[in-house]
Design an enzyme around this catalytic site. Structure first.
Site, PDB file in Angstrom:
ATOM      1  N   SER A 171       0.835  -1.198   0.000  1.00  0.00           N
ATOM      2  CA  SER A 171       0.000   0.000   0.000  1.00  0.00           C
ATOM      3  C   SER A 171       0.871   1.250   0.000  1.00  0.00           C
ATOM      4  CB  SER A 171      -0.896  -0.034   1.231  1.00  0.00           C
ATOM      5  OG  SER A 171      -1.697   1.106   1.215  1.00  0.00           O
ATOM      6  N   GLY A 172       0.559   2.131  -0.902  1.00  0.00           N
ATOM      7  CA  GLY A 172       1.296   3.391  -0.980  1.00  0.00           C
ATOM      8  C   GLY A 172       2.537   3.305  -1.861  1.00  0.00           C
ATOM      9  N   THR A 224      -1.631   2.493  -8.068  1.00  0.00           N
ATOM     10  CA  THR A 224      -2.726   3.202  -8.743  1.00  0.00           C
ATOM     11  C   THR A 224      -2.168   4.263  -9.689  1.00  0.00           C
ATOM     12  OG1 THR A 224      -4.106   2.793  -6.845  1.00  0.00           O
ATOM     13  CG2 THR A 224      -4.851   4.489  -8.345  1.00  0.00           C
ATOM     14  N   ASN A 240      -1.202   5.475   3.107  1.00  0.00           N
ATOM     15  CA  ASN A 240      -1.401   6.118   1.802  1.00  0.00           C
ATOM     16  C   ASN A 240      -2.582   7.068   1.889  1.00  0.00           C
ATOM     17  OD1 ASN A 240      -1.762   6.783  -0.851  1.00  0.00           O
ATOM     18  ND2 ASN A 240      -1.967   4.668  -1.598  1.00  0.00           N
ATOM     19  N   SER A 288      -5.465   5.637  -0.663  1.00  0.00           N
ATOM     20  CA  SER A 288      -5.311   4.182  -0.721  1.00  0.00           C
ATOM     21  C   SER A 288      -6.539   3.543  -1.362  1.00  0.00           C
ATOM     22  CB  SER A 288      -5.128   3.639   0.676  1.00  0.00           C
ATOM     23  OG  SER A 288      -4.964   2.259   0.612  1.00  0.00           O
ATOM     24  N   SER A 289      -6.267   2.664  -2.321  1.00  0.00           N
ATOM     25  CA  SER A 289      -7.397   1.963  -2.961  1.00  0.00           C
ATOM     26  C   SER A 289      -7.927   0.952  -1.964  1.00  0.00           C
ATOM     27  CB  SER A 289      -6.910   1.224  -4.208  1.00  0.00           C
ATOM     28  OG  SER A 289      -6.108   2.068  -4.986  1.00  0.00           O
ATOM     29  N   GLY A 296      -2.652  -3.059  -2.151  1.00  0.00           N
ATOM     30  CA  GLY A 296      -1.335  -3.644  -1.878  1.00  0.00           C
ATOM     31  C   GLY A 296      -1.280  -4.375  -0.542  1.00  0.00           C
ATOM     32  N   GLU A 315      -0.737  -5.205   3.068  1.00  0.00           N
ATOM     33  CA  GLU A 315      -0.708  -4.251   4.178  1.00  0.00           C
ATOM     34  C   GLU A 315      -0.567  -4.938   5.533  1.00  0.00           C
ATOM     35  OE1 GLU A 315      -4.005  -1.539   2.963  1.00  0.00           O
ATOM     36  OE2 GLU A 315      -5.271  -2.989   4.009  1.00  0.00           O
TER      37      GLU A 315
HETATM   38  N1  LIG Z   1       5.079   8.112 -10.006  1.00  0.00           N
HETATM   39  C1  LIG Z   1       4.738   8.900  -8.999  1.00  0.00           C
HETATM   40  N2  LIG Z   1       5.069  10.197  -9.020  1.00  0.00           N
HETATM   41  C2  LIG Z   1       4.715  11.017  -7.995  1.00  0.00           C
HETATM   42  N3  LIG Z   1       4.027  10.616  -6.930  1.00  0.00           N
HETATM   43  C3  LIG Z   1       3.656   9.327  -6.866  1.00  0.00           C
HETATM   44  C4  LIG Z   1       3.977   8.420  -7.907  1.00  0.00           C
HETATM   45  N4  LIG Z   1       3.496   7.204  -7.542  1.00  0.00           N
HETATM   46  C5  LIG Z   1       2.874   7.355  -6.341  1.00  0.00           C
HETATM   47  N5  LIG Z   1       2.986   8.634  -5.913  1.00  0.00           N
HETATM   48  C6  LIG Z   1       2.451   9.175  -4.695  1.00  0.00           C
HETATM   49  O1  LIG Z   1       2.185   8.133  -3.841  1.00  0.00           O
HETATM   50  C7  LIG Z   1       0.836   8.093  -3.421  1.00  0.00           C
HETATM   51  C8  LIG Z   1       0.363   6.700  -3.263  1.00  0.00           C
HETATM   52  O2  LIG Z   1       0.338   6.069  -4.489  1.00  0.00           O
HETATM   53  P1  LIG Z   1      -0.782   5.049  -4.906  1.00  0.00           P
HETATM   54  O3  LIG Z   1      -2.100   5.539  -4.519  1.00  0.00           O
HETATM   55  O4  LIG Z   1      -0.603   4.769  -6.343  1.00  0.00           O
HETATM   56  O5  LIG Z   1      -0.416   3.829  -4.073  1.00  0.00           O
HETATM   57  P2  LIG Z   1      -0.979   2.381  -4.169  1.00  0.00           P
HETATM   58  O6  LIG Z   1       0.106   1.498  -4.454  1.00  0.00           O
HETATM   59  O7  LIG Z   1      -2.115   2.383  -5.138  1.00  0.00           O
HETATM   60  O8  LIG Z   1      -1.539   2.149  -2.737  1.00  0.00           O
HETATM   61  P3  LIG Z   1      -2.774   1.337  -2.254  1.00  0.00           P
HETATM   62  O9  LIG Z   1      -2.429  -0.050  -2.304  1.00  0.00           O
HETATM   63  O10 LIG Z   1      -2.994   1.841  -0.897  1.00  0.00           O
HETATM   64  O11 LIG Z   1      -3.848   1.743  -3.163  1.00  0.00           O
HETATM   65  C9  LIG Z   1       0.115   8.849  -4.465  1.00  0.00           C
HETATM   66  O12 LIG Z   1      -1.020   9.465  -3.896  1.00  0.00           O
HETATM   67  C10 LIG Z   1       1.163   9.872  -4.916  1.00  0.00           C
HETATM   68  O13 LIG Z   1       1.090  10.994  -4.088  1.00  0.00           O
HETATM   69 MG   LIG Z   2      -4.047   2.176  -5.068  1.00  0.00          MG
END
Ligand SMILES: Nc1ncnc2c1ncn2[C@@H]1O[C@H](COP(=O)(O)OP(=O)(O)OP(=O)(O)O)[C@@H](O)[C@H]1O
Ligand SMILES: [Mg+2]
Length: 1107
Positions: free
Chosen positions: A110-111, A115, A160, A163-164, A390, A392
Site C-alpha cells: 500500500s502506498g 494506482t 497512503n 489508498s485503494s 497492496g 498491508e
Molecule cells: N510516479 C509517482 N510520481 C509522484 N508521486 C507518486 C507516484 N506514484 C505514487 N505517488 C504518490 O504516492 C501516493 C500513493 O500512491 P498510490 O495511490 O498509487 O499507491 P498504491 O500502491 O495504489 O496504494 P494502495 O495499495 O494503498 O492503493 C500517491 O497518492 C502519490 O502521491
Molecule cells: Mg491504489
C-alpha cells in the site's frame, strides 16, 4: 533526430545500472545501492529484464510530459532509459502488431504507487493509440472512470493518503488497428467496514468529505446535510483534513468526470442521496428500554435523523423504525419476530450502512461499464490493467487485511509461476543447460489460505455454516486444531509449542508468515464479516423505498423473491473471483510493474534502506535478476523467429524451405552473430544478451523500411498505371457517350427547329390562303346575298305591284261589271223579264268576240310563210280559237304563196318535196342539196355535136343527162359514163364517143341503195333474169345523187305506177354477175382528201371509205 542520436541505448548516460541484469557484482547490497543511487538521481524506474521496478518518489517528476510520450513512442524497450512508458509501449505494440492480448500486473504494498502507475499506463496508451472524435470520446470515458471510482473506493490510510480500498481490474478493448473500443471494469471486495469505523489516523471514503466540502448550500439542503464533519458519527475527526488534498476541488472534478462517463443528472443526484443517507444513518442512536418480560429492547433516541433519512430515500419511517427494533427469522414457513437490544440495533444500523455503500459502489462499476462498453461485436484485442490493494500490515489487522493479503499472495504466485518457475522449467524443457536457482515459492501460503479442506477460508466458512453457537473464538480454536502444524501458521493456542510463550502473539490472534512478512490478524469479527448478513427486515425496508436506485440495490428485499438459501460468504465469493482473475491473467502476455515504497512517511527524497530491502526480499526481485542473468534475455519459437527476421538473409527470404530451426541457423550464421550469444533449444532460440536482440531488431527495421519502399514503389506504379488505364478507358467511354449525346442533342435541335420553321411557313401560307379563300367566299356570298336580296326585293315589289294592279283591275272590272250589270238591269228591267241574263251574256260575248277580231285585224303578222310571229292571246277562254286562227292564217298565207308559182316552178318544188320526203333526216348529203336547183340535163346533148349519134339513138325526152362514175365491179375503180334517164329507160353511154353501153328499162330497176353518209355512191339493183342484168347490178358515184335518185323515183312511179324501193343503209348487198357482194361504208379514211375511195377487198366485200 538529434534526440535519437544522443540517446540510443539504455547504457548511455546511465546512472547506476538501468537493467539489474547488468549489475556486477550481484548481491542484496549492490541491488539496494543501485536502487538508492538511481532514486537519489530521480531515476525511479529500473529494469530487471522486462520487469519494471518503480520506486514511489512522493513528488511530481517531469518525466510524464507529452514530449516524453513522444520520446518513448515506437522505440525499443531497451533503447531509452527505463520508464513505465517503455513497458506500456512494448505492451501496446505487441498487442497491436503481434495480436497478443496483454495484461499489466502492478504489485507492491500500500502506498507504493500502483494506482498511479496504472493511470500512467492508461494515459500513455491513450496518448499513442488512434485519434478521432469517436476514439477520443472512448479514451476520455475510460480515463475519467478513474476519479469516480477513486472518490467512492479510495480513502486515506496511515500508509497512503489515496489508498485503494477495492481491487480493480480493467480490460481495455482495442480493434485490429489498435484504436480503443471500450472497456470492462471488474471490482474486488470493497473494504466496507471503513464506512462505519476507521482506524486511528485514517479517514472514511473520500466521497463523504468531498460532498460536505464541495457541495453548494443548495445541494447540501437538498441532501439534508450540514457542512460540519463533526456532525457525523461515521466521520472520524482526527484526520478529516488531508494535507495537499482539496476535497471541494476534487468534488467538482468527480462530478465533471461522472458527466463525461455518461451519468445523467438524476442518476448523480440519486447517488449523492444514497451517500447522504449512509452518512446520516451513523447519527441514529439507540437507548435501552426494558420490557416487562425482562427482554431488552432498544429505542431510537432522536427520531429527527430517521425522519430525514426517510424523506431522502422515500422509505416509510415506521417501516425503517420497525426494522431497527425487530428481527424476523423465517425457518420452514415459520416466522419468528424477536426484538433487538441496543447492541443488535447498532449492529443492524451499521450493517445497513455498509451494505448500502458497498452495493452502491458495485452499482457504480456496473453503470460505468455500461457507458464504456465497446459498441461493436468485432473481435477485440484486450489489454488488462490490474491495480489491486497492496499488501498491508496494520497494528490491528482484521478480515479485510486477511483478504487483501491473500490476494497479494495470489499475485505473487502468478508472478512466480509466469517468470521464475516458468523460466526455469522452460530451460529444462528446451534442453538448455541450466543451473537451478533457489527461490521462495509462496504456493504453500496460498494453500494455507485457500485449500478447500484445510484452508483458513474453508474453516471460516465451515464455522459460519455450522449449527450451534459460533463465535470468533470457536473459529480460532478450529484453526489451532487444523493448521497448527503448518509452517506459516502461528498461534498461541496451537498445539505447536513454539508459540506458547510468544508474548507478542495475543490469545485472540493468529499470525501468518506471508511472502511479504508476518501479519498478525485479530480474529474478532472474522465470522461476522464473512457471513456479511443483513437482517431481512432491513433489506425489505430498503426495497420498499420510493427511490429507484435504493430499490434496485436490494433486489432480495422483494417479498416475491424470498430466497431462504444462504448467500455465499464473503470469503468464498472473494476466493472465486480471485481464481477467475488468475485464470484470465494466465491467458494473457504478462507485463510486470513492481512498486516499491521508499519510506513510511510519504516523504520525497527519503530512502529507507531497511524498508526497501524488506520489499526487495519478499518481492523476490533478487531471484528474479539471478534467473534472468543465468539464462537468456530473450527466447522465441523458431517459426516466429524465422518469420520475424527472415528478410535479413537472402537464403531465408522470401521463403525458407526446410525446418525452421535450420533456417534460423543459416540466418544467424549469415548475420555473424557470435555463437556464445545464442543457444538452440528444442523449439525455441534463446538469445543471451538483449543487445543481440536489439541488433536484430535494428537490422530488421532497416530492412523493413527498404522492403516497404520497394513494395510502395511497385504498388504505387501499379496503382498509378491501373488508375491511368481505367481513366483512359473511362475517358473514351465518357467521350463517346458525350459525343453521341451531343450529336443527338444537336440533331434533335436542328430537327426541332426545322419542324418549327416548316410549321410556321406552312401555317403562314395556309393562313394566307385561308384568308384569300375566306375573302373570296365572303365576296361571293355577299354578292349572292345582295343579288338575292335585290332580286327578292324587286320581285316582291313587282309582285306586290302586279298583285295590286291585278286586284285593282279586277276590282274595277268587277265593280264596273256590277255597276254596268246594275245599270243595265235597272235600264232593261222593264224590258227583259225572262231570258234577259242569257241575252246579256250572249251580247257580252258577241261584244268581246267583236273586239277580239277587230284587234286581231290590226295585229296581223306578215304574209311570209316563215314568219313565226303571232299576237298574244287576250282572253283565256279564246285559247283554242286563237290557236286555230293561227293555223288557218298560216295555211292561207302558204296557199297565197303557192298560188304565185308557175308550172315549171311547181314541178321543181314537187321534186324538191319528193326529195325531202325521201331523204330528209335519212341521208347526210341531203341538206346540201336543198339549195341546189335540180337541172336534170347537165349535158346539153342536143347542142353538143359530139353526141349527135346519141341524140339520134334516143328518141324520148331526156330527163337526166349527166356524167357519173361507174364503179368497176371487179376492182372498184371508176370509169366515167354518161347517165341518161328517159321516160322508160336508163341509159349508159361512153363519155367520149357517146356510144350506148347499156340500156335498162325502168321496169327492170328494182331498188336503189345508198349509204346514210355524205357520199354520192349509189347502187341500181336490177330485176333478176332481165336482159340488162347480165353483168349484174350497177354501182355509181355522182355529184347529184339526191336529184338523180329523186327523179328516178318519180319517173318510175309515173311510168310503172310502182314506188321504187330506196334503201338507205351503210351496208347493203349487190349482185355482181353471180356473186352477192357486200358494199360497206367506212368513215374516217381521208387518204384522198374529201373524195370517197372505193376498193374491192375480196369477192364478198367492197369497201367504200367516206370522209
Ligand atoms: N510516479 C509517482 N510520481 C509522484 N508521486 C507518486 C507516484 N506514484 C505514487 N505517488 C504518490 O504516492 C501516493 C500513493 O500512491 P498510490 O495511490 O498509487 O499507491 P498504491 O500502491 O495504489 O496504494 P494502495 O495499495 O494503498 O492503493 C500517491 O497518492 C502519490 O502521491
Ligand atoms: Mg491504489
Amino acid at each position: 533526430m538529434a534526440k535519437m542520436e544522443v540517446k540510443t541505448s539504455l547504457l548511455d548516460n546511465m546512472i547506476g545500472v538501468g537493467d539489474m541484469v547488468l549489475l556486477e557484482p550481484l548481491n542484496e547490497d549492490s541491488f539496494i545501492n543501485n536502487l538508492k543511487k538511481r532514486f537519489d538521481h530521480s531515476e525511479i524506474y529500473t529494469y530487471i529484464g522486462s520487469v519494471v521496478v518503480s520506486i514511489n518518489p512522493y513528488r511530481l517528476l517531469p518525466i510524464y510530459s507529452p514530449e516524453k510520450v513522444e520520446e518513448y513512442r515506437n522505440r525499443n524497450f531497451y533503447e531509452l532509459s527505463p520508464h513505465i512508458f517503455a513497458l506500456s509501449d512494448e505492451a501496446y505494440r505487441s498487442l497491436r502488431d503481434q495480436d497478443k492480448d496483454q495484461c499489466i500486473l502492478i504489485t507492491g504494498e500500500s502506498g507504493a504507487g500502483k494506482t498511479e502507475a496504472s493511470k500512467l499506463v492508461m494515459s500513455y496508451v491513450a496518448a499513442v493509440c488512434g485519434k478521432g472524435a469517436e476514439v477520443n470520446q472512448v479514451k476520455e470515458q475510460l480515463l475519467q472512470s478513474n476519479p469516480v471510482l477513486e472518490a467512492f473506493g479510495n480513502a486515506k490510510t496511515v500508509r497512503n493518503d489515496n489508498s485503494s480500498r477495492f481491487g480493480k481490474y480493467m480490460d481495455i478493448e482495442f480493434d485490429f488497428k489498435g484504436d480503443p473500443l471500450g472497456g470492462v471494469i471488474s471490482n474486488y471486495l470493497l473494504e466496507k467496514s471503513r464506512v462505519v469505523k476507521q482506524p486511528r489516523g485514517e479517514r472514511n471514503f473520500h466521497i463523504f468529505y468531498q460532498i460536505l466540502s464541495g457541495a453548494s448550500e443548495d445541494l447540501l439542503n437538498k441532501l439534508k446535510l450540514e457542512r460540519d464533519f463533526s456532525r457525523y458519527n461515521y466521520l472520524s475527526l482526527d484526520s478529516a483534513r488531508v494535507n495537499g488534498v482539496d476535497d471541494a476541488v476534487n468534488f467538482r472534478t468527480v462530478r465533471n468526470a461522472m458527466q463525461i462517463v455518461g451519468f445523467m443528472d438524476h442518476e448523480t443526484q440519486s447517488i449523492l442521496e444514497v451517500v447522504a443517507a449512509v452518512l446520516k444513518l451513523g447519527n441514529i442512536e439507540f437507548k435501552p428500554e426494558s420490557r416487562v418480560n425482562g427482554l431488552d429492547e432498544s429505542k431510537i433516541k432522536d427520531k429527527n435523523e430517521l425522519k430525514e433519512i426517510c424523506e431522502l430515500t422515500g422509505i416509510d419511517q415506521s417501516v425503517l423504525e420497525r426494522a431497527f427494533s425487530f428481527r424476523t427469522v423465517e425457518a420452514k414457513q415459520e416466522r419468528v419476530s424477536t426484538t433487538l437490544n441496543v447492541a443488535q440495533a447498532y449492529y443492524a444500523r451499521d450493517a445497513l450502512a455498509k451494505n448500502l455503500y458497498s452495493r452502491l459502489f458495485s452499482w457504480l462499476v456496473t453503470r460505468i461499464n455500461e457507458s464504456i462498453k465497446a459498441q461493436t461485436k468485432v473481435r477485440k484485442k484486450v489489454m488488462g490493467v490490474l491495480d489491486i490493494y497492496g499488501f498491508e500490515i496494520f497494528e490491528d489487522n482484521s478480515f479485510e487485511q486477511f483478504i487483501i493479503n491473500y490476494c497479494n499472495e495470489k499475485l505473487q504466485q502468478i508472478f512466480i509461476e509466469l517468470t521464475l518457475k516458468e523460466e526455469q522449467e522452460e530451460y529444462i524443457r528446451e534442453g538448455i543447460e541450466w543451473t537451478h536457482i533457489e527461490y521462495f515459492n509462496n504456493a504453500i501460503i496460498c494453500d494455507l489460505i485457500e485449500n478447500n479442506q484445510t484452508g483458513i477460508l474453508a474453516m471460516l466458512d465451515e464455522e459460519c455454516l455450522r449449527p450451534g453457537t459460533v463465535t470468533d473464538d470457536t473459529f480460532l480454536e478450529k484453526l489451532n486444531q487444523v493448521c497448527a502444524t503448518h509452517q506459516h501458521f502461528e498461534s498461541r493456542m496451537s498445539k505447536c509449542s513454539r508459540f506458547l510463550n510468544d508474548t507478542s502473539l495475543p490469545h485472540s490472534c493468529f499470525r501468518i508468515q506471508h511472502y511479504a512478512g508476518k501479519v498478525m490478524y485479530q480474529v474478532e469479527g472474522f465470522v461476522d464479516k464473512n457471513n456479511d448478513l443483513l437482517y431481512r427486515d432491513l433489506s425489505q425496508a430498503m426495497w420498499k423505498a420510493n427511490h429507484s436506485l435504493i430499490k434496485a440495490l436490494f433486489p432480495e428485499g422483494n417479498p416475491a423473491k424470498i430466497n431462504l438459501k444462504r448467500p455465499p460468504t464473503a470469503g468464498s465469493q472473494f476466493k472465486a473471483s480471485v481464481a477467475t482473475l488468475m485464470k484470465n491473467l494466465q491467458t494473457k502476455n504478462p507485463n510486470y510493474i513492481r512498486c516499491i515504497k521508499p519510506n513510511d512517511k510519504k516523504a520525497a527524497h527519503s530512502f529507507n534502506e531497511a524498508l526497501v530491502c524488506h520489499q526487495v526480499r519478499y518481492l523476490g526481485l533478487l531471484e528474479n535478476v539471478r534467473v534472468r542473468r543465468a539464462g537468456y534475455a530473450f527466447r522465441q519459437p523458431y517459426e516466429l523467429c524465422l518469420e520475424r527476421y527472415k528478410m535479413l538473409c537472402k537464403q531465408t527470404w522470401p521463403h525458407w524451405k526446410g525446418p525452421a530451426r535450420a533456417g534460423v541457423e543459416v540466418l544467424f550464421n549469415e548475420l555473424e552473430i557470435p555463437e556464445e550469444e545464442y543457444s538452440f533449444g528444442r523449439s525455441k532460440i534463446f538469445i543471451r544478451n538483449p543487445r543481440t536482440l536489439f541488433k536484430l531488431e535494428d537490422l530488421r527495421k532497416q530492412r523493413l523500411e527498404d522492403l516497404a519502399t520497394l513494395i510502395q514503389k511497385i504498388y504505387r506504379g501499379w496503382k498509378c498505371r491501373t488508375r491511368f488505364l481505367l481513366m483512359k478507358r473511362s475517358q473514351i467511354v465518357i467521350a463517346s457517350w458525350y459525343r453521341r449525346y451531343a450529336q443527338q442533342r444537336k440533331y434533335q435541335r436542328i430537327k426541332g427547329s426545322a419542324i418549327i420553321v416548316q410549321s410556321y411557313t406552312r401555317g403562314w401560307k395556309a393562313r394566307k390562303l385561308l384568308r384569300e379563300l375566306k375573302h373570296q367566299k365572303r365576296c361571293k356570298e355577299a354578292a349572292t346575298t345582295i343579288a338575292a336580296y335585290w332580286h327578292g326585293t324587286q320581285a316582291r315589289r313587282e309582285l306586290k305591284r302586279l298583285k295590286e294592279e291585278a286586284r285593282r283591275k279586277h276590282a274595277v272590272a268587277v265593280i264596273w261589271a256590277y255597276w254596268l250589270g246594275l245599270k243595265v238591269r235597272r235600264e232593261y228591267r222593264k224590258f227583259f223579264r225572262a231570258n234577259a241574263g242569257r241575252k246579256i251574256y250572249e251580247f257580252t260575248l258577241q261584244k268581246i268576240m267583236q273586239k277580239y277580231f277587230l284587234e286581231m285585224k290590226t295585229k296581223m303578222p306578215s304574209l311570209s310563210p316563215i314568219d313565226a310571229n303571232w299576237p298574244a292571246r287576250p282572253y283565256l277562254f279564246l285559247d283554242a280559237t286563237h290557236k286555230e286562227l293561227k293555223r288557218i292564217f298560216h295555211l292561207w298565207r302558204c296557199k297565197k304563196y303557192r298560188d304565185q308559182f308557175t308550172d315549171q316552178q311547181k314541178l321543181i318544188y314537187e321534186e324538191k318535196l319528193e326529195a325531202s320526203e325521201l331523204f330528209k333526216d335519212k341521208k347526210a348529203l341531203y341538206p346540201a342539196s336543198v339549195g341546189q336547183p335540180f337541172h336534170g340535163a347537165y349535158l346539153e346533148i342536143s347542142k353538143n355535136p359530139k353526141y349527135k349519134k346519141l341524140k339520134e339513138a334516143v328518141e324520148e325526152k331526156i330527163i337526166i343527162a349527166e356524167v357519173v362514175n361507174k364503179i368497176n365491179r371487179a376492182n372498184g375503180k371508176c370509169a366515167s359514163r354518161i347517165f341518161l334517164l328517159t321516160k322508160n329507160n336508163v341509159l349508159l353511154a361512153d363519155q367520149k364517143s357517146g356510144h350506148i353501153k347499156s340500156l335498162v328499162p325502168l321496169g327492170d330497176v328494182t331498188k336503189v341503195s345508198m349509204s346514210s353518209q355524205n357520199d354520192g355512191f349509189f347502187a341500181v339493183h336490177l330485176k333478176e333474169g332481165s336482159g340488162a342484168a347480165g353483168k349484174g347490178d350497177f354501182l355509181f358515184s355522182s355529184d347529184h345523187l339526191i336529184e338523180m335518185a329523186t327523179k328516178l323515183y318519180r319517173t318510175t312511179l309515173s311510168q310503172t305506177n310502182q314506188k321504187l324501193n330506196i334503201e338507205i343503209s351503210d351496208e347493203f348487198l349487190v349482185q355482181f354477175r353471180q356473186d352477192k357482194v357486200c358494199v360497206k361504208f367506212i368513215q374516217g379514211n381521208q387518204k384522198n382528201g374529201n373524195i370517197p375511195t372505193c376498193k374491192r377487198k375480196n369477192n364478198r366485200l367492197l369497201e367504200v371509205a367516206v370522209p
